[in-house]
Design an enzyme around this catalytic site. Structure first.
Site, PDB file in Angstrom:
ATOM      1  N   LYS A 173      -1.896  61.027  62.115  1.00  0.00           N
ATOM      2  CA  LYS A 173      -1.670  62.451  61.852  1.00  0.00           C
ATOM      3  C   LYS A 173      -1.148  62.628  60.427  1.00  0.00           C
ATOM      4  O   LYS A 173      -0.021  62.275  60.110  1.00  0.00           O
ATOM      5  CB  LYS A 173      -0.632  63.024  62.824  1.00  0.00           C
ATOM      6  N   GLU A 384      19.382  64.803  50.059  1.00  0.00           N
ATOM      7  CA  GLU A 384      18.085  64.709  49.391  1.00  0.00           C
ATOM      8  C   GLU A 384      17.559  66.121  49.096  1.00  0.00           C
ATOM      9  O   GLU A 384      17.564  66.974  49.980  1.00  0.00           O
ATOM     10  CB  GLU A 384      17.104  63.988  50.326  1.00  0.00           C
TER      11      GLU A 384
HETATM   12  P1  NAD Z   1       8.627  65.611  57.706  1.00  0.00           P
HETATM   13  O1  NAD Z   1       9.551  64.696  58.387  1.00  0.00           O
HETATM   14  O2  NAD Z   1       8.831  67.062  57.809  1.00  0.00           O
HETATM   15  O3  NAD Z   1       7.125  65.362  58.211  1.00  0.00           O
HETATM   16  C1  NAD Z   1       6.520  64.067  58.155  1.00  0.00           C
HETATM   17  C2  NAD Z   1       5.408  64.024  59.179  1.00  0.00           C
HETATM   18  O4  NAD Z   1       5.982  64.121  60.493  1.00  0.00           O
HETATM   19  C3  NAD Z   1       4.403  65.177  59.078  1.00  0.00           C
HETATM   20  O5  NAD Z   1       3.118  64.696  59.366  1.00  0.00           O
HETATM   21  C4  NAD Z   1       4.885  66.115  60.159  1.00  0.00           C
HETATM   22  O6  NAD Z   1       3.868  66.951  60.672  1.00  0.00           O
HETATM   23  C5  NAD Z   1       5.343  65.145  61.218  1.00  0.00           C
HETATM   24  N1  NAD Z   1       6.307  65.694  62.172  1.00  0.00           N
HETATM   25  C6  NAD Z   1       7.121  66.777  62.044  1.00  0.00           C
HETATM   26  N2  NAD Z   1       7.843  66.954  63.171  1.00  0.00           N
HETATM   27  C7  NAD Z   1       7.485  65.955  64.023  1.00  0.00           C
HETATM   28  C8  NAD Z   1       7.896  65.586  65.325  1.00  0.00           C
HETATM   29  N3  NAD Z   1       8.831  66.281  65.979  1.00  0.00           N
HETATM   30  N4  NAD Z   1       7.336  64.505  65.886  1.00  0.00           N
HETATM   31  C9  NAD Z   1       6.407  63.770  65.222  1.00  0.00           C
HETATM   32  N5  NAD Z   1       5.979  64.081  63.990  1.00  0.00           N
HETATM   33  C10 NAD Z   1       6.515  65.147  63.395  1.00  0.00           C
HETATM   34  O7  NAD Z   1       8.602  65.127  56.177  1.00  0.00           O
HETATM   35  P2  NAD Z   1       7.803  65.763  54.976  1.00  0.00           P
HETATM   36  O8  NAD Z   1       8.474  67.051  54.597  1.00  0.00           O
HETATM   37  O9  NAD Z   1       6.347  65.769  55.270  1.00  0.00           O
HETATM   38  O10 NAD Z   1       8.040  64.667  53.831  1.00  0.00           O
HETATM   39  C11 NAD Z   1       9.180  64.626  53.024  1.00  0.00           C
HETATM   40  C12 NAD Z   1      10.154  63.580  53.520  1.00  0.00           C
HETATM   41  O11 NAD Z   1       9.508  62.334  53.631  1.00  0.00           O
HETATM   42  C13 NAD Z   1      11.300  63.353  52.558  1.00  0.00           C
HETATM   43  O12 NAD Z   1      12.494  63.254  53.293  1.00  0.00           O
HETATM   44  C14 NAD Z   1      10.967  62.009  51.909  1.00  0.00           C
HETATM   45  O13 NAD Z   1      12.069  61.279  51.428  1.00  0.00           O
HETATM   46  C15 NAD Z   1      10.303  61.310  53.035  1.00  0.00           C
HETATM   47  N6  NAD Z   1       9.481  60.214  52.562  1.00  0.00           N
HETATM   48  C16 NAD Z   1       9.914  58.942  52.762  1.00  0.00           C
HETATM   49  C17 NAD Z   1       9.177  57.869  52.284  1.00  0.00           C
HETATM   50  C18 NAD Z   1       9.628  56.447  52.496  1.00  0.00           C
HETATM   51  O14 NAD Z   1       8.839  55.533  52.286  1.00  0.00           O
HETATM   52  N7  NAD Z   1      10.862  56.216  52.881  1.00  0.00           N
HETATM   53  C19 NAD Z   1       7.977  58.103  51.603  1.00  0.00           C
HETATM   54  C20 NAD Z   1       7.575  59.437  51.418  1.00  0.00           C
HETATM   55  C21 NAD Z   1       8.323  60.482  51.898  1.00  0.00           C
END
Ligand code: NAD
Length: 457
Positions: A173, A384
């Site tokens: 996804k 963050e």
């Molecule tokens: P997010 O957590 O909002 O979403 C990430 C993914 O999870 C999306 O595909 C979203 O649709 C899905 N999601 C949302 N709610 C969910 C649920 N309840 N169950 C399962 N899936 C769900 O994050 P974002 O806003 O897309 O990305 C930004 C964040 O990602 C920042 O905190 C960043 O630091 C982090 N990030 C971390 C890394 C790493 O390697 N540590 C790399 C890139 C981004």
């Protein structure tokens, strides 16, 4: 207007609900495509396809799997312009960045793991003359891969490629905010001869699809990259059924600069680490710690270099700052800047919306922002922001630098800048972080592990 489809069992299918979500171009604020508003029924269909494909895919000779993955890698490179343009429109990042970083790295994810699977060695331990013990690795089955919006194809493929290489089948996804490159990848996978069902892609909201992706008993492992908030929810759900889970989450990464650093090199790298992809990379250095004697000189040079960044239409060549990814993220980042001011922070540059002309006048552009004067315990220095906003703090001793670097709940990536190798090693060892770079940033070798500590993963 283009309508993205789910990719299930090798076919492009509409969502069973018949409902779609709008997909926005952050550089204009306009809707430019639509994506499926899928629900758990679509996920179940994808899991069924993945489960049926598993016996054939997992038993296929590794060399054959490797050849298919290598063909996908080549298809990505052949289509680099199409993919880079799609990524640029989906995310608001400069096209040059998509072209030199995101898309080549996505291809490399497939080519690297296609080779790695052939070279993977089993460990052997001899128990005196009594026994020979060996480890045997086998694919776990169907896995869920859930990825974020900031490096959409790069992080999506970094999950999918190793899972497929190992013989697992995948239900993936992508973020609902940036679905286009995953959709294009599906077409390339078909062209490369990936068997139907080995990779399935379901588009839609995480809140709607997450529970099925994580809790369905056919799913044996979950690989998630995203926020610490969502990662925490996933960890609870997956833990209840003892699934294997990989969580890559948020960061508040320190850039630790000592007075004996290579000054020009450090300023250049600190600007890149702060603002690449509009600061929307999990490893971006947003907490800049500078040894006191260098503080004023560094501050002046850092502001000057930041103000030289060319912010404009991400599709234009020569632009190095684009838009942030969505209206809601724009509001969040602007809210963080306001909070920083309320907490007593002084904005040294940026802190405002960048207004661009013409088609881009409705885009979500924020000027790269540098703030000083905030307490270590302020929310701005603790949480963050994930945007083009960094803070500067000074320190007097090595111990103080380490204390400041370790003062947040995160521990993803840090960098240390000094001409003294012993100090670099000493500091690196004491910073609680998954990765510590010394005198460089974002240099990655795929053979080394990647991941965080504390609330980063
Ligand atoms: P997010 O957590 O909002 O979403 C990430 C993914 O999870 C999306 O595909 C979203 O649709 C899905 N999601 C949302 N709610 C969910 C649920 N309840 N169950 C399962 N899936 C769900 O994050 P974002 O806003 O897309 O990305 C930004 C964040 O990602 C920042 O905190 C960043 O630091 C982090 N990030 C971390 C890394 C790493 O390697 N540590 C790399 C890139 C981004």
């Amino acid at each position: 207007m283009e309508r993205i489809a789910n990719f299930i069992n090798g076919k492009f299918l509409p969502p069973l609900s018949g409902q779609y979500l709008d997909n926005f171009n952050p550089a204009t604020g306009n809707i430019y495509s639509q994506l499926p508003d899928s629900d758990s029924r679509d996920v179940k269909l994808a899991i069924k396809a993945a489960s049926e494909a598993f016996p054939q895919w997992s038993q296929m000779e590794k060399i054959q799997r490797a050849e298919i993955l290598d063909r996908i890698s080549k298809k990505i490179l052949e289509n680099i312009e199409i993919l880079a343009t799609a990524e640029c429109i989906d995310t608001g990042k400069p096209i040059s960045l998509a072209r030199i970083l995101d898309i080549p790295r996505s291809a490399q994810n497939f080519s690297f793991f296609s080779k790695a699977i052939l070279e993977f060695e089993n460990e052997i331990f001899k128990t005196e003359d009594v026994a020979v013990n060996f480890t045997d690795h086998s694919p776990v089955g169907v896995v869920s891969c859930i990825s974020p919006w900031n490096l959409p194809l790069y992080l999506f493929t970094w999950k999918i490629a190793p899972a497929l290489a190992a013989g697992c089948t995948v239900v993936a996804k992508p973020s609902e905010v940036t679905p286009m490159t995953a959709h294009l990848l599906a077409k390339l996978c078909n062209d490369a001869g990936l068997p139907a069902g080995a990779l399935n892609i379901v588009h839609g909201l995480g809140t709607k699809l997450g529970p099925e992706l994580v809790e369905n008993p056919t799913i044996k492992a979950v690989s998630f990259t995203g926020s610490t908030r969502v990662g925490t929810e996933i960890s609870k759900l997956a833990g209840a059924s003892f699934k294997k889970v990989s969580l890559e989450m948020g960061g508040k990464n320190p850039t630790i600069i000592f007075a004996d650093c290579d000054f020009q090199e450090t300023v250049k790298a600190a600007v890149r680490a702060a603002f690449l992809n509009q600061g929307q990379i999990c490893i971006c250095g947003s907490l800049i710690l500078i040894e006191k004697p260098l503080y004023e000189k560094f501050k002046r040079a850092f502001i000057k270099a930041t103000e030289k960044l060319n912010q404009g239409d991400p599709l234009d060549e020569g632009v190095d700052q684009g838009a942030v990814v969505s209206k809601s993220h724009f509001d969040k980042v602007m809210g963080c800047i306001k909070l920083a001011e309320q907490e007593g922070g002084k904005i040294l540059t940026g802190g405002k919306v960048t207004k661009l002309p013409g088609l881009n006048s409705g885009g979500w552009f924020i000027a790269p922002t540098i703030i000083e004067g905030l307490d270590q315990n302020s929310q701005t220095n603790q949480e963050e922001i994930f945007g083009p906003v960094v803070t500067l703090q000074s320190f007097e001793t090595e111990d103080e630098a380490i204390t400041l670097a370790n003062a947040t709940r995160y521990g993803l990536a840090a960098s240390v800048w000094t001409g003294n190798r012993d100090r670099a090693n000493r500091v690196a060892k004491q910073v609680a972080s998954g990765i510590v770079w010394t005198n460089c940033w974002m240099l990655r070798d795929l053979r080394t592990p990647f991941g965080g500590v504390k609330d980063s993963g």
